[in-house]
Design a protein around this motif. Structure first.
Motif, PDB file in Angstrom:
ATOM      1  N   THR A 181       0.855  -1.186   0.000  1.00  0.00           N
ATOM      2  CA  THR A 181       0.000   0.000   0.000  1.00  0.00           C
ATOM      3  C   THR A 181       0.890   1.234   0.000  1.00  0.00           C
ATOM      4  OG1 THR A 181      -1.700  -1.195   1.209  1.00  0.00           O
ATOM      5  CG2 THR A 181      -1.850   1.206   1.225  1.00  0.00           C
ATOM      6  N   GLY A 182       0.737   2.063  -1.004  1.00  0.00           N
ATOM      7  CA  GLY A 182       1.563   3.276  -1.089  1.00  0.00           C
ATOM      8  C   GLY A 182       1.326   3.955  -2.421  1.00  0.00           C
ATOM      9  N   ARG A 183       1.666   5.232  -2.445  1.00  0.00           N
ATOM     10  CA  ARG A 183       1.459   6.003  -3.667  1.00  0.00           C
ATOM     11  C   ARG A 183       2.739   5.998  -4.508  1.00  0.00           C
ATOM     12  NH1 ARG A 183      -1.247  10.234  -6.098  1.00  0.00           N
ATOM     13  NH2 ARG A 183       0.150  11.741  -7.031  1.00  0.00           N
ATOM     14  N   VAL A 184       2.618   5.582  -5.761  1.00  0.00           N
ATOM     15  CA  VAL A 184       3.779   5.636  -6.654  1.00  0.00           C
ATOM     16  C   VAL A 184       3.965   7.083  -7.095  1.00  0.00           C
ATOM     17  CG1 VAL A 184       4.693   4.916  -8.886  1.00  0.00           C
ATOM     18  CG2 VAL A 184       3.495   3.259  -7.444  1.00  0.00           C
ATOM     19  N   GLU A 185       5.171   7.606  -6.886  1.00  0.00           N
ATOM     20  CA  GLU A 185       5.430   8.995  -7.286  1.00  0.00           C
ATOM     21  C   GLU A 185       6.022   9.083  -8.676  1.00  0.00           C
ATOM     22  OE1 GLU A 185       7.547  10.747  -3.966  1.00  0.00           O
ATOM     23  OE2 GLU A 185       5.582  11.106  -3.047  1.00  0.00           O
ATOM     24  N   SER A 186       6.782   8.069  -9.059  1.00  0.00           N
ATOM     25  CA  SER A 186       7.355   8.110 -10.419  1.00  0.00           C
ATOM     26  C   SER A 186       7.810   6.710 -10.819  1.00  0.00           C
ATOM     27  CB  SER A 186       8.552   9.066 -10.468  1.00  0.00           C
ATOM     28  OG  SER A 186       9.592   8.561  -9.659  1.00  0.00           O
ATOM     29  N   LEU A 187       7.983   6.555 -12.118  1.00  0.00           N
ATOM     30  CA  LEU A 187       8.596   5.335 -12.627  1.00  0.00           C
ATOM     31  C   LEU A 187      10.107   5.500 -12.504  1.00  0.00           C
ATOM     32  CD1 LEU A 187       6.226   5.092 -15.689  1.00  0.00           C
ATOM     33  CD2 LEU A 187       6.249   3.548 -13.716  1.00  0.00           C
ATOM     34  N   CYS A 217       1.687  -0.578 -15.803  1.00  0.00           N
ATOM     35  CA  CYS A 217       0.918   0.550 -15.282  1.00  0.00           C
ATOM     36  C   CYS A 217      -0.563   0.266 -15.548  1.00  0.00           C
ATOM     37  CB  CYS A 217       1.366   1.842 -15.954  1.00  0.00           C
ATOM     38  SG  CYS A 217       0.586   3.256 -15.176  1.00  0.00           S
ATOM     39  N   ALA A 218      -1.303  -0.032 -14.488  1.00  0.00           N
ATOM     40  CA  ALA A 218      -2.751  -0.305 -14.577  1.00  0.00           C
ATOM     41  C   ALA A 218      -3.457   0.673 -13.643  1.00  0.00           C
ATOM     42  CB  ALA A 218      -3.041  -1.756 -14.195  1.00  0.00           C
ATOM     43  N   ALA A 219      -3.083   1.952 -13.799  1.00  0.00           N
ATOM     44  CA  ALA A 219      -3.529   2.982 -12.860  1.00  0.00           C
ATOM     45  C   ALA A 219      -4.799   3.690 -13.317  1.00  0.00           C
ATOM     46  CB  ALA A 219      -2.398   3.984 -12.642  1.00  0.00           C
ATOM     47  N   GLY A 220      -5.535   3.085 -14.265  1.00  0.00           N
ATOM     48  CA  GLY A 220      -6.810   3.657 -14.685  1.00  0.00           C
ATOM     49  C   GLY A 220      -6.644   5.059 -15.253  1.00  0.00           C
ATOM     50  N   THR A 237      -3.278   6.907 -15.301  1.00  0.00           N
ATOM     51  CA  THR A 237      -2.128   6.382 -16.058  1.00  0.00           C
ATOM     52  C   THR A 237      -1.283   7.492 -16.691  1.00  0.00           C
ATOM     53  OG1 THR A 237      -3.236   4.278 -16.407  1.00  0.00           O
ATOM     54  CG2 THR A 237      -1.552   4.882 -18.021  1.00  0.00           C
ATOM     55  N   PRO A 238      -1.889   8.529 -17.336  1.00  0.00           N
ATOM     56  CA  PRO A 238      -1.041   9.541 -17.996  1.00  0.00           C
ATOM     57  C   PRO A 238      -0.069  10.220 -17.030  1.00  0.00           C
ATOM     58  CG  PRO A 238      -3.288   9.716 -18.793  1.00  0.00           C
ATOM     59  CD  PRO A 238      -3.315   8.737 -17.653  1.00  0.00           C
ATOM     60  N   GLU A 239      -0.501  10.496 -15.791  1.00  0.00           N
ATOM     61  CA  GLU A 239       0.418  11.212 -14.880  1.00  0.00           C
ATOM     62  C   GLU A 239       1.609  10.331 -14.518  1.00  0.00           C
ATOM     63  OE1 GLU A 239      -2.690  11.889 -11.928  1.00  0.00           O
ATOM     64  OE2 GLU A 239      -1.552  10.806 -10.396  1.00  0.00           O
ATOM     65  N   LEU A 240       1.390   9.015 -14.437  1.00  0.00           N
ATOM     66  CA  LEU A 240       2.523   8.127 -14.135  1.00  0.00           C
ATOM     67  C   LEU A 240       3.441   7.974 -15.347  1.00  0.00           C
ATOM     68  CD1 LEU A 240       0.935   5.375 -11.904  1.00  0.00           C
ATOM     69  CD2 LEU A 240       2.857   6.847 -11.345  1.00  0.00           C
ATOM     70  N   LEU A 241       2.848   7.803 -16.532  1.00  0.00           N
ATOM     71  CA  LEU A 241       3.669   7.654 -17.732  1.00  0.00           C
ATOM     72  C   LEU A 241       4.490   8.913 -17.986  1.00  0.00           C
ATOM     73  CD1 LEU A 241       2.327   4.974 -18.120  1.00  0.00           C
ATOM     74  CD2 LEU A 241       1.722   5.605 -20.461  1.00  0.00           C
ATOM     75  N   ALA A 242       3.924  10.062 -17.619  1.00  0.00           N
ATOM     76  CA  ALA A 242       4.640  11.332 -17.837  1.00  0.00           C
ATOM     77  C   ALA A 242       5.960  11.370 -17.075  1.00  0.00           C
ATOM     78  CB  ALA A 242       3.755  12.503 -17.420  1.00  0.00           C
ATOM     79  N   THR A 243       6.037  10.633 -15.966  1.00  0.00           N
ATOM     80  CA  THR A 243       7.297  10.637 -15.197  1.00  0.00           C
ATOM     81  C   THR A 243       8.409   9.897 -15.942  1.00  0.00           C
ATOM     82  OG1 THR A 243       6.835   8.622 -13.908  1.00  0.00           O
ATOM     83  CG2 THR A 243       6.001  10.710 -13.006  1.00  0.00           C
ATOM     84  N   ALA A 244       8.037   9.173 -17.011  1.00  0.00           N
ATOM     85  CA  ALA A 244       9.040   8.520 -17.866  1.00  0.00           C
ATOM     86  C   ALA A 244       9.026   9.161 -19.258  1.00  0.00           C
ATOM     87  CB  ALA A 244       8.749   7.019 -17.965  1.00  0.00           C
ATOM     88  N   ASP A 245       8.466  10.381 -19.329  1.00  0.00           N
ATOM     89  CA  ASP A 245       8.368  11.114 -20.601  1.00  0.00           C
ATOM     90  C   ASP A 245       7.576  10.352 -21.655  1.00  0.00           C
ATOM     91  OD1 ASP A 245       9.667  13.377 -19.779  1.00  0.00           O
ATOM     92  OD2 ASP A 245      11.649  12.566 -20.282  1.00  0.00           O
ATOM     93  N   VAL A 282      -6.087   0.593 -24.528  1.00  0.00           N
ATOM     94  CA  VAL A 282      -4.682   0.954 -24.773  1.00  0.00           C
ATOM     95  C   VAL A 282      -3.857  -0.075 -24.001  1.00  0.00           C
ATOM     96  CG1 VAL A 282      -2.921   2.732 -24.459  1.00  0.00           C
ATOM     97  CG2 VAL A 282      -5.294   3.397 -24.964  1.00  0.00           C
ATOM     98  N   VAL A 283      -3.264  -1.034 -24.732  1.00  0.00           N
ATOM     99  CA  VAL A 283      -2.640  -2.193 -24.077  1.00  0.00           C
ATOM    100  C   VAL A 283      -1.335  -2.560 -24.788  1.00  0.00           C
ATOM    101  CG1 VAL A 283      -2.981  -4.580 -23.337  1.00  0.00           C
ATOM    102  CG2 VAL A 283      -4.958  -3.092 -23.605  1.00  0.00           C
ATOM    103  N   GLY A 284      -0.230  -2.530 -24.069  1.00  0.00           N
ATOM    104  CA  GLY A 284       1.018  -2.985 -24.683  1.00  0.00           C
ATOM    105  C   GLY A 284       2.231  -2.286 -24.111  1.00  0.00           C
ATOM    106  N   TRP A 285       3.378  -2.546 -24.753  1.00  0.00           N
ATOM    107  CA  TRP A 285       4.646  -1.953 -24.308  1.00  0.00           C
ATOM    108  C   TRP A 285       4.679  -0.478 -24.665  1.00  0.00           C
ATOM    109  CZ3 TRP A 285       7.377  -4.646 -21.035  1.00  0.00           C
ATOM    110  CH2 TRP A 285       7.290  -6.041 -21.066  1.00  0.00           C
ATOM    111  N   VAL A 286       5.085   0.328 -23.699  1.00  0.00           N
ATOM    112  CA  VAL A 286       5.221   1.766 -23.921  1.00  0.00           C
ATOM    113  C   VAL A 286       6.694   2.119 -24.076  1.00  0.00           C
ATOM    114  CG1 VAL A 286       4.774   4.048 -22.946  1.00  0.00           C
ATOM    115  CG2 VAL A 286       3.169   2.190 -22.527  1.00  0.00           C
ATOM    116  N   LEU A 287       7.516   1.530 -23.223  1.00  0.00           N
ATOM    117  CA  LEU A 287       8.974   1.722 -23.223  1.00  0.00           C
ATOM    118  C   LEU A 287       9.583   0.372 -22.846  1.00  0.00           C
ATOM    119  CD1 LEU A 287       9.268   4.980 -21.042  1.00  0.00           C
ATOM    120  CD2 LEU A 287       9.627   4.818 -23.518  1.00  0.00           C
ATOM    121  N   PRO A 288      10.868   0.195 -23.065  1.00  0.00           N
ATOM    122  CA  PRO A 288      11.475  -1.046 -22.555  1.00  0.00           C
ATOM    123  C   PRO A 288      11.207  -1.180 -21.051  1.00  0.00           C
ATOM    124  CG  PRO A 288      12.989   0.102 -24.025  1.00  0.00           C
ATOM    125  CD  PRO A 288      11.817   1.027 -23.827  1.00  0.00           C
TER     126      PRO A 288
END
Ligand SMILES: Cc1cc2nc3c(=O)[nH]c(=O)nc-3n(C[C@H](O)[C@H](O)[C@H](O)COP(=O)(O)OP(=O)(O)OC[C@H]3O[C@@H](n4cnc5c(N)ncnc54)[C@H](O)[C@@H]3O)c2cc1C
Length: 371
Positions: A166-172, A196-199, A202-210, A319-325
């Motif tokens: 239990t915890g908040r992910v701040e970044s990838l 990333c299955a953050a509903g 998801t965009p805010e988490l993916l943004a931390t990996a550009d 939207v399902v699949g690899w985004v980055l390695p």
């Protein structure tokens, strides 16, 4: 053994964790209890009912079968409710749309029938369907109690040795161009694969990996992703299953009340709608419910009102699949309908070198996507 970190214990992350836990080392992280996000507010109608795109229609029909198989494998849990769906229409335009939809669905082999008033009454005895309504029944459709389903999937994953954090992910966490886990306020979790299955978040988490996800921004005024549900105090036996009336969708809740939603009210709500206005919309939903269930709600009242956010991909498709390695994502509307089917396909491609062909139309980098 591959270590898979799943961010999000909604229906998508939970169903995937349950699938993967038998073969992989799985950690699930969520800032709250499983199923407490969008999953816990969902109408949760399992269907392929309003899906003109033939490929996506077939995908959803397979998803309905995947639910049936999953429910059977899990011993027919009480949160999976196989009661079908009743819908009715009154205006000439709505009647014509409904009868055309039923005909097209039947032509595609989908269980859909027009009913007489007596036949409808036999299914839902308390329902006062107006005499001039055209009534349709979709017997193979189902609904689930979303939060309970997610909790059950996570409990099963844990029994298969998955870890729940239990915890908040701040970044990838990225090293040498590869996502290697996630950072929380109090530390990091490293993993070979991060899902990333953050509903809708998801965009805010993916943004931390550009990286970007083609998901609608719920913060825009009037955003269609934002909607409202009300639940009632217990109303024993009021409804047996899901109904789509002319101005109300309703189904039983796990604790014996009803969940109420309406398309026009969803359209009137956004993130800036004041609490007092949400409460008055909830009263409106209750009045609509009383109109179709005249005596069954005499002792019932609004128990809770929740503003909720749908994960809405720009083109409406998953939207399902690899985004980055090292980084995979799974975010979709109709996530309740699709979860077990997606979980099986994602587990297959995460554990083998061969991509799952049925997922190809839904890749994050498909044409028209900003990724
Ligand atoms: C009113 C309404 C009606 C709907 N009706 C239907 C329907 O009839 N049929 C259908 O199939 N679908 C329906 N949907 C859509 C469906 O509910 C969603 O597609 C589905 O629930 C999404 O599940 P999810 O697991 O992707 O997201 P969620 O359930 O939102 O789970 C995501 C999880 O990620 C966690 N999380 C997010 N960010 C972080 C972070 N940084 N750190 C830690 N944890 C994080 C959240 O806490 C949450 O638990 C409806 C939705 C709504 C709102």
């Amino acid at each position: 053994m591959t270590h898979v970190l799943i961010i999000g214990a909604g229906i998508i992350g939970a169903a995937l964790a349950e699938r993967l836990a038998a073969t992989d080392h799985v950690t699930v992280v969520d800032e709250g209890p499983p199923g407490d996000g969008t999953t816990g507010t969902s109408l949760a109608w399992i269907n392929a009912n309003k899906t003109p795109d033939p490929d996506y229609f077939r995908f959803r029909v397979q998803a309905m079968r995947a639910w049936a198989e999953t429910a059977a494998r899990m011993g027919h849990p009480p949160w999976y409710v196989p009661t079908g769906d009743l819908a009715w229409a009154r205006t000439p335009t709505a009647r014509s749309e409904l009868s055309t939809r039923v005909r097209h669905l039947k032509e595609r082999g989908y269980a859909a029938d027009l009913l007489t008033a007596d036949e409808a009454r036999a299914i839902e005895p308390h329902l006062a369907i107006p005499a001039d309504a055209l009534v349709a029944h979709f017997p193979d459709e189902r609904h689930v109690h979303g939060a309970r389903a997610a909790r059950d999937f996570i409990a099963r994953a844990r029994r298969a040795k998955a870890h729940m954090v239990t915890g908040r992910v701040e970044s990838l966490d990225i090293h040498a161009g590869r996502v290697r886990g996630a950072r929380l306020a109090d530390g990091a979790i490293s993993a070979d694969i991060t899902v990333c299955a953050a509903g809708w978040r998801t965009p805010e988490l993916l943004a931390t990996a550009d990286a970007v996800a083609p998901i609608q921004d719920p913060h825009r005024p009037g955003a269609p992703a934002v909607c409202l549900v009300a639940t009632t105090t217990p109303a024993p036996g009021a409804l047996r299953g899901l109904v789509h009336g002319t101005d109300l969708y309703a189904r039983p809740t796990a604790d014996g009340g009803l969940l109420l939603e309406a398309g026009d009210i969803d359209a009137a709500v956004d993130l800036d709608t004041p609490r007092s206005v949400l409460d008055s919309w909830a009263d409106d939903l209750m009045a609509r419910a009383r109109a179709i269930l005249p005596s069954a709600l005499d002792h019932s009242r609004v128990a809770a009102v929740r503003r909720c956010i749908r994960p809405l991909p720009d083109d409406g498709l998953p939207v399902v699949g690899w985004v980055l390695p090292g980084l995979y994502t799974a975010v979709t509307h109709s996530g309740i309908t699709l979860a077990p089917h997606l979980a099986a396909l994602i587990a297959e491609e995460l554990t083998s070198p061969t991509p799952a062909a049925p997922l190809e139309p839904y890749r994050p980098h498909r044409p028209g996507s900003p990724t």
